[in-house]
Design a protein around this motif. Structure first.
Motif, PDB file in Angstrom:
ATOM      1  N   ALA A 395       0.845  -1.227  -0.163  1.00 29.42           N
ATOM      2  CA  ALA A 395       0.031   0.181  -0.088  1.00 29.42           C
ATOM      3  C   ALA A 395       0.749   1.274   0.027  1.00 29.42           C
ATOM      4  CB  ALA A 395      -0.929   0.181   1.059  1.00 29.42           C
ATOM      5  N   PHE A 396       1.830   1.252   0.775  1.00 27.87           N
ATOM      6  CA  PHE A 396       2.801   2.289   0.752  1.00 27.87           C
ATOM      7  C   PHE A 396       3.494   2.600  -0.624  1.00 27.87           C
ATOM      8  CE2 PHE A 396       4.366   2.445   5.574  1.00 27.87           C
ATOM      9  CZ  PHE A 396       3.018   2.799   6.014  1.00 27.87           C
ATOM     10  N   MET A 397       3.743   1.613  -1.255  1.00 25.39           N
ATOM     11  CA  MET A 397       4.445   1.742  -2.664  1.00 25.39           C
ATOM     12  C   MET A 397       3.379   2.448  -3.455  1.00 25.39           C
ATOM     13  SD  MET A 397       6.894  -1.315  -3.577  1.00 25.39           S
ATOM     14  CE  MET A 397       6.274  -2.486  -2.209  1.00 25.39           C
ATOM     15  N   PHE A 398       1.882   2.049  -3.465  1.00 26.41           N
ATOM     16  CA  PHE A 398       1.062   2.548  -4.373  1.00 26.41           C
ATOM     17  C   PHE A 398       0.699   3.918  -4.038  1.00 26.41           C
ATOM     18  CE2 PHE A 398      -0.786  -1.567  -5.016  1.00 26.41           C
ATOM     19  CZ  PHE A 398      -0.975  -1.355  -6.696  1.00 26.41           C
ATOM     20  N   VAL A 399       0.651   4.400  -2.471  1.00 27.13           N
ATOM     21  CA  VAL A 399       0.484   5.692  -2.360  1.00 27.13           C
ATOM     22  C   VAL A 399       1.751   6.686  -2.717  1.00 27.13           C
ATOM     23  CG1 VAL A 399       0.085   7.456  -0.207  1.00 27.13           C
ATOM     24  CG2 VAL A 399      -0.819   5.190  -0.407  1.00 27.13           C
ATOM     25  N   SER A 400       2.814   6.297  -2.713  1.00 29.26           N
ATOM     26  CA  SER A 400       4.050   7.134  -2.926  1.00 29.26           C
ATOM     27  C   SER A 400       3.885   7.630  -4.421  1.00 29.26           C
ATOM     28  CB  SER A 400       5.259   6.355  -2.792  1.00 29.26           C
ATOM     29  OG  SER A 400       5.588   6.286  -1.380  1.00 29.26           O
ATOM     30  N   ILE A 401       3.693   6.685  -5.250  1.00 28.12           N
ATOM     31  CA  ILE A 401       3.851   7.087  -6.720  1.00 28.12           C
ATOM     32  C   ILE A 401       2.368   7.417  -7.185  1.00 28.12           C
ATOM     33  CG2 ILE A 401       5.312   5.224  -7.611  1.00 28.12           C
ATOM     34  CD1 ILE A 401       3.051   3.503  -8.414  1.00 28.12           C
ATOM     35  N   GLY A 402       1.273   7.231  -6.305  1.00 27.85           N
ATOM     36  CA  GLY A 402       0.059   7.923  -6.459  1.00 27.85           C
ATOM     37  C   GLY A 402       0.097   9.621  -6.544  1.00 27.85           C
ATOM     38  N   ILE A 403       1.256  10.139  -5.814  1.00 29.63           N
ATOM     39  CA  ILE A 403       1.323  11.444  -5.809  1.00 29.63           C
ATOM     40  C   ILE A 403       1.429  12.114  -7.225  1.00 29.63           C
ATOM     41  CG2 ILE A 403       2.901  13.535  -4.962  1.00 29.63           C
ATOM     42  CD1 ILE A 403       1.059  12.325  -2.835  1.00 29.63           C
ATOM     43  N   TYR A 404       2.099  11.357  -8.207  1.00 31.48           N
ATOM     44  CA  TYR A 404       2.252  11.969  -9.400  1.00 31.48           C
ATOM     45  C   TYR A 404       0.782  12.355 -10.204  1.00 31.48           C
ATOM     46  CZ  TYR A 404       6.949  10.795  -8.529  1.00 31.48           C
ATOM     47  OH  TYR A 404       8.457  10.889  -7.752  1.00 31.48           O
ATOM     48  N   PRO A 405       0.048  11.305 -10.302  1.00 31.10           N
ATOM     49  CA  PRO A 405      -1.338  11.755 -11.094  1.00 31.10           C
ATOM     50  C   PRO A 405      -2.189  12.616 -10.011  1.00 31.10           C
ATOM     51  CG  PRO A 405      -1.234   9.275 -10.026  1.00 31.10           C
ATOM     52  CD  PRO A 405       0.235   9.911 -10.049  1.00 31.10           C
ATOM     53  N   LEU A 406      -1.866  12.555  -8.765  1.00 33.03           N
ATOM     54  CA  LEU A 406      -2.733  13.515  -7.913  1.00 33.03           C
ATOM     55  C   LEU A 406      -2.318  14.824  -8.205  1.00 33.03           C
ATOM     56  CD1 LEU A 406      -4.398  14.029  -5.479  1.00 33.03           C
ATOM     57  CD2 LEU A 406      -2.510  14.014  -4.188  1.00 33.03           C
ATOM     58  N   ARG A 407      -1.040  15.158  -8.388  1.00 35.27           N
ATOM     59  CA  ARG A 407      -0.699  16.468  -8.459  1.00 35.27           C
ATOM     60  C   ARG A 407      -1.472  17.233  -9.779  1.00 35.27           C
ATOM     61  NH1 ARG A 407       4.068  18.785  -5.673  1.00 35.27           N
ATOM     62  NH2 ARG A 407       3.597  18.280  -3.817  1.00 35.27           N
ATOM     63  N   ARG A 408      -1.621  16.317 -10.827  1.00 35.28           N
ATOM     64  CA  ARG A 408      -2.123  16.769 -12.036  1.00 35.28           C
ATOM     65  C   ARG A 408      -3.491  16.987 -12.043  1.00 35.28           C
ATOM     66  NH1 ARG A 408       1.331  12.270 -14.173  1.00 35.28           N
ATOM     67  NH2 ARG A 408      -0.503  11.187 -14.514  1.00 35.28           N
ATOM     68  N   ARG A 409      -4.135  16.790 -10.969  1.00 32.09           N
ATOM     69  CA  ARG A 409      -5.519  16.873 -10.677  1.00 32.09           C
ATOM     70  C   ARG A 409      -6.156  17.992  -9.518  1.00 32.09           C
ATOM     71  NH1 ARG A 409      -8.144  10.926 -10.930  1.00 32.09           N
ATOM     72  NH2 ARG A 409      -9.971  12.090 -10.491  1.00 32.09           N
ATOM     73  N   GLU A 410      -4.909  18.184  -8.882  1.00 30.13           N
ATOM     74  CA  GLU A 410      -5.325  19.073  -7.804  1.00 30.13           C
ATOM     75  C   GLU A 410      -5.725  20.679  -8.397  1.00 30.13           C
ATOM     76  OE1 GLU A 410      -2.281  17.147  -4.180  1.00 30.13           O
ATOM     77  OE2 GLU A 410      -1.567  18.970  -5.376  1.00 30.13           O
ATOM     78  N   GLY A 411      -6.729  21.099  -7.756  1.00 27.40           N
ATOM     79  CA  GLY A 411      -7.134  22.459  -8.009  1.00 27.40           C
ATOM     80  C   GLY A 411      -8.199  22.154  -9.134  1.00 27.40           C
ATOM     81  N   LYS A 412      -8.102  20.905  -9.799  1.00 24.16           N
ATOM     82  CA  LYS A 412      -9.251  20.821 -10.784  1.00 24.16           C
ATOM     83  C   LYS A 412     -10.604  19.939 -10.270  1.00 24.16           C
ATOM     84  CE  LYS A 412      -5.658  20.769 -14.198  1.00 24.16           C
ATOM     85  NZ  LYS A 412      -4.481  19.975 -15.105  1.00 24.16           N
ATOM     86  N   ASP A 413     -10.330  18.589 -10.339  1.00 23.61           N
ATOM     87  CA  ASP A 413     -11.487  17.812  -9.868  1.00 23.61           C
ATOM     88  C   ASP A 413     -11.115  17.304  -8.500  1.00 23.61           C
ATOM     89  OD1 ASP A 413      -9.654  16.210 -10.761  1.00 23.61           O
ATOM     90  OD2 ASP A 413     -11.266  14.430 -11.004  1.00 23.61           O
ATOM     91  N   ILE A 414     -10.042  17.592  -7.811  1.00 26.83           N
ATOM     92  CA  ILE A 414      -9.417  17.347  -6.419  1.00 26.83           C
ATOM     93  C   ILE A 414      -8.996  18.657  -5.761  1.00 26.83           C
ATOM     94  CG2 ILE A 414      -7.871  16.094  -5.113  1.00 26.83           C
ATOM     95  CD1 ILE A 414      -7.877  13.917  -7.217  1.00 26.83           C
ATOM     96  N   ASN A 415      -9.478  18.747  -4.590  1.00 29.49           N
ATOM     97  CA  ASN A 415      -9.150  19.862  -3.789  1.00 29.49           C
ATOM     98  C   ASN A 415      -7.716  20.178  -3.944  1.00 29.49           C
ATOM     99  OD1 ASN A 415     -11.735  20.524  -2.968  1.00 29.49           O
ATOM    100  ND2 ASN A 415     -11.497  19.187  -1.021  1.00 29.49           N
ATOM    101  N   ASP A 416      -7.127  21.383  -3.710  1.00 30.80           N
ATOM    102  CA  ASP A 416      -5.736  21.689  -3.777  1.00 30.80           C
ATOM    103  C   ASP A 416      -5.520  21.768  -2.349  1.00 30.80           C
ATOM    104  OD1 ASP A 416      -3.298  22.360  -4.759  1.00 30.80           O
ATOM    105  OD2 ASP A 416      -3.797  24.408  -5.212  1.00 30.80           O
ATOM    106  N   PRO A 417      -4.690  21.019  -2.062  1.00 33.77           N
ATOM    107  CA  PRO A 417      -4.401  20.672  -0.499  1.00 33.77           C
ATOM    108  C   PRO A 417      -3.410  21.913   0.089  1.00 33.77           C
ATOM    109  CG  PRO A 417      -2.945  19.067  -1.347  1.00 33.77           C
ATOM    110  CD  PRO A 417      -3.813  19.665  -2.611  1.00 33.77           C
ATOM    111  N   ALA A 418      -3.472  22.046   1.288  1.00 31.82           N
ATOM    112  CA  ALA A 418      -2.538  23.340   2.032  1.00 31.82           C
ATOM    113  C   ALA A 418      -1.280  22.584   2.319  1.00 31.82           C
ATOM    114  CB  ALA A 418      -3.112  23.665   3.312  1.00 31.82           C
ATOM    115  N   PHE A 419      -1.128  21.514   2.328  1.00 34.71           N
ATOM    116  CA  PHE A 419       0.242  20.759   2.584  1.00 34.71           C
ATOM    117  C   PHE A 419       0.668  19.965   1.304  1.00 34.71           C
ATOM    118  CE2 PHE A 419       2.731  16.741   3.610  1.00 34.71           C
ATOM    119  CZ  PHE A 419       3.767  17.507   4.116  1.00 34.71           C
ATOM    120  N   LYS A 420       1.888  20.013   0.763  1.00 37.10           N
ATOM    121  CA  LYS A 420       2.371  19.119  -0.348  1.00 37.10           C
ATOM    122  C   LYS A 420       3.579  18.710   0.017  1.00 37.10           C
ATOM    123  CE  LYS A 420      -0.314  21.695  -3.733  1.00 37.10           C
ATOM    124  NZ  LYS A 420      -0.650  22.048  -5.119  1.00 37.10           N
ATOM    125  N   VAL A 421       3.640  17.443  -0.586  1.00 36.71           N
ATOM    126  CA  VAL A 421       5.156  16.571  -0.389  1.00 36.71           C
ATOM    127  C   VAL A 421       6.207  17.578  -0.832  1.00 36.71           C
ATOM    128  CG1 VAL A 421       6.566  14.786  -1.060  1.00 36.71           C
ATOM    129  CG2 VAL A 421       3.868  14.359  -0.988  1.00 36.71           C
TER     130      VAL A 421
END
Length: 475
Positions: A395-421
């Motif tokens: 699960a940790f490996m999935f979450v780590s690489i999941g940051i890359y597709p997450l960044r492309r969607r932040e501020g669009k259909d996903i909230n732009d979080p106050a904290f970022k890696v």
């Protein structure tokens, strides 16, 4: 629809936000700090440093704890951003469902489910063993039939384990805010016991016990001992201690202001845990030669008694038993939220995803409790404990690489979080590689059991989940 499109169909994050919006948001930063510290600093802080020092590292056990913390820290940054951007029940399962698709979310969630089922049983059994050892000097002893798992040393059922797991479920079923208050008190008590050991232990250190700090490498029946090989083996063994921050993320749908609450809870609890683990490790190996801790189920008590502090040993061990409830509360809360999210999405029977009249996922909670009790009653722990680290690392490996597709969607259909890696895009890759290295350091049995669990997950997904999921109805 093609096979690839079917397994990569992604859930709309707004759907999760709406479904989980019925859960009561009542948890604050202090609750998540207590939840994280209570789960990470579980019984292992009183047992693992001595065990790892004797088996693999010698005095360098503190280095293994630090390296394991670095790996956990890299992943914790990814967890903090994910939970701030998507504060949904189910942690990695729900996030990966959104960023990679249903099948990959299921694999990550299924890997975590092994952790929670087994951890509930594991902590319940450990609490039972410690409680029975504590009351034995008082002349109180349960018969073997009520002390051990079925078929083990004349056991029929571990009665204490069954009772404490059921009691914790009953507490959580009445609301997480009430469970959090109990957790907060118990964590303060547990940290007091750890600090008491450190302060008393500092008066009984012997410099000779630290030399050589990194013993010379050689092979033993337990695997590598000494050198960097022993430290690496220690990291793989210790990593089990640092998995607790997933239990924080799993409850993010019940957080007040998750944008701030989640990163502070995840990263703060990890920092507190690392300081306590390293301090206990250094004091423990300084009090007695590390070889004395071989095959000791209670190295902290052993060290304190050897230094002439039998009374302190009793106090610390009593609090340790009570403090084990904190890990049980954390694992039960997180595991039930994961099962709820499987039911919510139709990946497992939908009734698991139903809330009661007070908007609590109690069907999922009692399912976890019953399965945890049965696992503890019928399966040997040497077989099961291997699965905990393996499942979590996947699960940790999935979450780590999941940051890359997450960044492309932040501020669009996903909230732009106050904290970022920080140090993006380097840190998520390092988190993935570090988790992979720890996974490769697990022994053959751990990988084999993980493979068997993975195959079982594939069978359930293709026989049930792929046809019953809510996403299959939308397409």
């Amino acid at each position: 629809m093609s096979f690839w499109k079917t397994i990569t169909r992604k859930e709309d994050p707004q759907v999760y936000a709406n479904k989980d919006g019925h859960l009561v948001r009542s948890l604050k930063v202090r609750d998540f700090l207590a939840l994280g510290v209570g789960t990470i600093v579980s019984t292992s802080i009183f047992t693992l440093p001595g065990e790892v020092a004797a088996m693999h590292t010698g005095p360098a056990v503190a280095i293994s704890f630090l390296l394991a913390a670095v790996v956990a820290g890299l992943v914790a940054f990814a967890y903090a951003e994910m939970s701030a951007a998507m504060p949904f029940a189910g942690s990695a399962y729900s996030w990966i469902n959104v960023v990679f698709g249903e099948f990959f979310g299921w694999i990550a969630g299924w890997a975590l489910l092994a952790e929670y089922f087994i951890a509930v049983a594991f902590v319940g059994s450990g609490l039972s063993a410690n409680f029975r050892a504590l009351i034995a000097p008082l002349g109180l002893k349960l018969p073997a039939s009520l002390s051990n798992a079925f078929g083990t040393d004349g056991g029929i059922v571990d009665l204490v384990s069954v009772v404490v797991i059921a009691l914790v479920a009953a507490l959580i079923s009445r609301g997480v805010s009430r469970a959090a208050r109990v957790e907060n008190v118990l964590v303060v008590l547990k940290v007091f016991a750890v600090l008491l050991f450190i302060v008393v232990g500092l008066t009984a250190l012997h410099a000779a016990n630290y030399v050589p700090f990194v013993p010379k490498y050689h092979e033993t029946t337990n695997g590598p001992f000494g050198g960097w090989q022993g430290i690496y083996a220690g990291v793989s063994m210790i990593f089990l201690s640092y998995i607790g921050f997933d239990s924080i993320a799993a409850n993010s749908a019940e957080a007040i202001n998750p944008q701030k609450t989640m990163p502070r809870g995840i990263l703060g609890s990890l920092v507190i845990a690392v300081v306590l683990f390293v301090a206990v490790s250094l004091v423990l190996v300084g009090m007695l030669p590390y070889s004395k801790y071989a095959n000791s189920a209670e190295p902290v008590g052993l060290a304190l008694r050897a230094a002439g502090h039998g009374g302190v040993a009793t106090v610390v061990q009593t609090i340790a038993v009570v403090g084990m409830f904190t890990a049980l509360i954390g694992m039960s809360m997180a595991g039930s939220r994961l099962i709820y999210s499987f039911g919510r999405d139709g990946m497992l029977p939908k009734w698991l995803g139903k809330l009661d009249k007070s908007n609590r996922p109690n069907r999922a909670l009692w399912t976890l409790t019953i399965v945890g009790i049965l696992i503890g009653a019928f399966f040997p722990f040497a077989f099961l404990s291997q699965l905990i680290s393996a499942g979590t690392l996947i699960a940790f490996m999935f979450v780590s690489i999941g940051i890359y597709p997450l960044r492309r969607r932040e501020g669009k259909d996903i909230n732009d979080p106050a904290f970022k890696v920080p140090l993006y895009p380097v840190l998520p890759a390092l988190g993935f590689l570090a988790s992979l290295m720890v996974f490769l350091g697990l022994d053959y049995q751990a990988k084999l059991y993980a493979g068997i669990w993975f195959v079982l997950g594939l069978v359930i997904y293709f026989a049930y989940g792929v046809r019953h999921s809510y996403l299959s109805k939308k397409n």
